[in-house]
Design a protein around this motif. Sequence first.
Motif, PDB file in Angstrom:
ATOM      1  N   SER A 197       0.876  -1.470  -0.570  1.00  0.00           N
ATOM      2  CA  SER A 197       0.091  -0.005  -0.150  1.00  0.00           C
ATOM      3  C   SER A 197       0.647   1.858  -0.249  1.00  0.00           C
ATOM      4  CB  SER A 197      -0.757   0.131   0.861  1.00  0.00           C
ATOM      5  OG  SER A 197      -1.669  -0.897   1.455  1.00  0.00           O
ATOM      6  N   SER A 198       0.547   2.208  -0.803  1.00  0.00           N
ATOM      7  CA  SER A 198       1.179   3.927  -0.873  1.00  0.00           C
ATOM      8  C   SER A 198       0.325   4.097  -1.105  1.00  0.00           C
ATOM      9  CB  SER A 198       2.156   3.586  -1.942  1.00  0.00           C
ATOM     10  OG  SER A 198       1.954   2.868  -3.189  1.00  0.00           O
ATOM     11  N   PRO A 199       0.702   5.852  -1.244  1.00  0.00           N
ATOM     12  CA  PRO A 199      -0.475   6.933  -1.136  1.00  0.00           C
ATOM     13  C   PRO A 199      -0.955   7.082  -2.568  1.00  0.00           C
ATOM     14  CG  PRO A 199       1.466   7.617   0.270  1.00  0.00           C
ATOM     15  CD  PRO A 199       1.532   6.575   0.037  1.00  0.00           C
ATOM     16  N   SER A 217      -3.682   9.124  -5.283  1.00  0.00           N
ATOM     17  CA  SER A 217      -5.024   9.866  -5.455  1.00  0.00           C
ATOM     18  C   SER A 217      -5.984   8.939  -5.585  1.00  0.00           C
ATOM     19  CB  SER A 217      -4.425  10.736  -5.999  1.00  0.00           C
ATOM     20  OG  SER A 217      -5.110  12.805  -6.627  1.00  0.00           O
ATOM     21  N   THR A 260      -6.510  11.607  -0.062  1.00  0.00           N
ATOM     22  CA  THR A 260      -5.401  10.111  -0.885  1.00  0.00           C
ATOM     23  C   THR A 260      -6.522   9.463   0.893  1.00  0.00           C
ATOM     24  OG1 THR A 260      -4.149  11.872  -1.125  1.00  0.00           O
ATOM     25  CG2 THR A 260      -3.004  10.198  -0.259  1.00  0.00           C
ATOM     26  N   ALA A 261      -6.197   8.310  -0.235  1.00  0.00           N
ATOM     27  CA  ALA A 261      -5.899   6.671   0.184  1.00  0.00           C
ATOM     28  C   ALA A 261      -4.787   5.860   0.385  1.00  0.00           C
ATOM     29  CB  ALA A 261      -7.012   5.980   0.022  1.00  0.00           C
ATOM     30  N   LEU A 262      -4.514   4.703   1.800  1.00  0.00           N
ATOM     31  CA  LEU A 262      -2.683   4.488   1.276  1.00  0.00           C
ATOM     32  C   LEU A 262      -4.042   3.113   0.208  1.00  0.00           C
ATOM     33  CD1 LEU A 262      -1.928   3.259   4.655  1.00  0.00           C
ATOM     34  CD2 LEU A 262      -1.180   4.179   2.638  1.00  0.00           C
ATOM     35  N   LYS A 301      -7.594   2.748   3.675  1.00  0.00           N
ATOM     36  CA  LYS A 301      -7.350   3.297   5.262  1.00  0.00           C
ATOM     37  C   LYS A 301      -6.829   4.694   4.887  1.00  0.00           C
ATOM     38  CE  LYS A 301      -5.575  -0.466   7.329  1.00  0.00           C
ATOM     39  NZ  LYS A 301      -4.563  -1.842   7.671  1.00  0.00           N
ATOM     40  N   PRO A 302      -7.465   5.966   5.989  1.00  0.00           N
ATOM     41  CA  PRO A 302      -6.309   7.636   4.878  1.00  0.00           C
ATOM     42  C   PRO A 302      -4.697   7.396   4.923  1.00  0.00           C
ATOM     43  CG  PRO A 302      -7.127   7.143   7.488  1.00  0.00           C
ATOM     44  CD  PRO A 302      -7.275   5.733   6.668  1.00  0.00           C
ATOM     45  N   SER A 303      -4.140   8.255   4.070  1.00  0.00           N
ATOM     46  CA  SER A 303      -3.204   8.244   4.110  1.00  0.00           C
ATOM     47  C   SER A 303      -2.976   9.726   4.856  1.00  0.00           C
ATOM     48  CB  SER A 303      -2.381   8.051   2.557  1.00  0.00           C
ATOM     49  OG  SER A 303      -1.295   8.411   2.604  1.00  0.00           O
ATOM     50  N   ALA A 356      -0.336  11.661  -1.778  1.00  0.00           N
ATOM     51  CA  ALA A 356       0.141  11.387  -3.101  1.00  0.00           C
ATOM     52  C   ALA A 356       1.069  11.877  -4.239  1.00  0.00           C
ATOM     53  CB  ALA A 356      -1.082  10.368  -3.695  1.00  0.00           C
TER      54      ALA A 356
END
Length: 497
Positions: free
Chosen positions: A341-343, A345, A377-379, A487-489, A493
């Motif tokens: 998982s990464s940030p 958009s 932005t989400a993971l 999950k929020p980041s 992003a």
Amino acid sequence: MIALTGSPPNTAPLHFPAASKERPVIPQTAPPVDPSILAAAEKSARFEGELQELNMRNARLGAWFVMVLVPFCAVLDWLAYPAHFWEFLLLRILCSSMCIPLLLALDRPWAARYHRVYPVILPLLPAMAICLMIYFSGDGSSSYYAGLMLCLVGTSFVFHWTFREIGLTVALVLAFYLAATIPNLNFNGDPRSIGLFINNTLFILLTCVILYCGSRQHHAIRLREFVNRCKVEAQREELARRNQELSATLKRLKETEAQLNQSEKLASIGRLSAGIVHEINNPLNFVKSALFVLKKKTKNMPPESVESVAQILADIGEGVDRVASIVSDLRTFAHPENKGSSPVSLHLALAKAARLMAQQVGDSQAKLHLEVPEHLTALGDENHIIQILINLIQNSLDAMQHHPSPEIFVRGARDGDEILLSVRDNGPGIPEESLQRIFDPFFTTKEVGQGMGLGLSLCYRMMQGMGGSITPFSQLGTFTEFTLRFKPSAAPAPAAV
């Protein structure tokens, strides 16, 4: 609402909410109550409200009693003082008529403010009439003193006197009695009349003392009952709150169990799919090689046969490609790629998915509404998110093929510690029995040849791999909505290239 302090150890403070009409039965053996709690209970708005309601209801009953019983007792005047019968009857009628404005005033809004006046005025009206009869009779030792006792005892049963109310009423009744009898006493005459007067006065005094002590005791019992009732209500509220928490926990447990069952089912199907892919790929490669050789051999065939054979080979090639596509889906399902998982958009991911689906959306004459903020932005994995969005939009388009004005809404928002992304259409909806199975592998409501039922299962697995979830909700004939939870980041992003 007030909270009582100074409660016994291990006892929570009591709360007195708004006035309640329920009056539970007083327990036979009530536990001791802290005097400070009783003092606070007596001053509470709820206790005052209950006392007001009780006084208003009993005042109506008491007024009718006075209006009916006082004239009815005129028969006693006929037997005891026939010479004063008409005078006394006039007094009785006057006493009853004075109850009429009191009765009418109960319907006025300001009557509730002065509800404490009724327990004092209602017994004083017949008491004054009786004292006037004693005075006009000229008999200082009149047996009508019993009527005063009857007024006090009757009022103590009808009303819940407070200490001040009963003290004021008793004092006024005694003053009226003494004012009516003492002028008629002849201290130089028959000593027997003086003795009867003293005897009557003592009876009234003893009755007043008994009523005063009884009212104090009754008031204390009502306060203890009120406090115990508040404790029971507080315990019920606490029990209801814990029941709600337990119900919510059980609901979450059921949802978790359903997710575990779904994950176990998908894992089992994944292991099965891995074996099937391996077994199918080898003969599939042989078929592709054979088709390639056959296509070369057609060059040496007679011209009249080339066209028909080429068409047959093309059909076989299309079928083989279809099988290869299914095998590819099975391979992805069995071994989903997890890049971590990464940030991401969501606005940019949705824009890419919309560009890829632009042709299909245009051909379906559907309207695609995108309402995702740029900063959301989400993971997750961008490719997986784009694949999920394409799958959901494609499913919506397939479901709305015969809809006169198909529309798809994609909305994004932050909800506490989660990022929500919803895909909603105005299609025919999904039946409840199908909604429970839409994430099962190979389950599909499409016609044969239009889908093999792996799309939503792949979406489910990809969302799990990103640490999120996907939830369906539908209403037949109205809409279908899929909610993606990420999950929020904290980090932004990367910008689009």
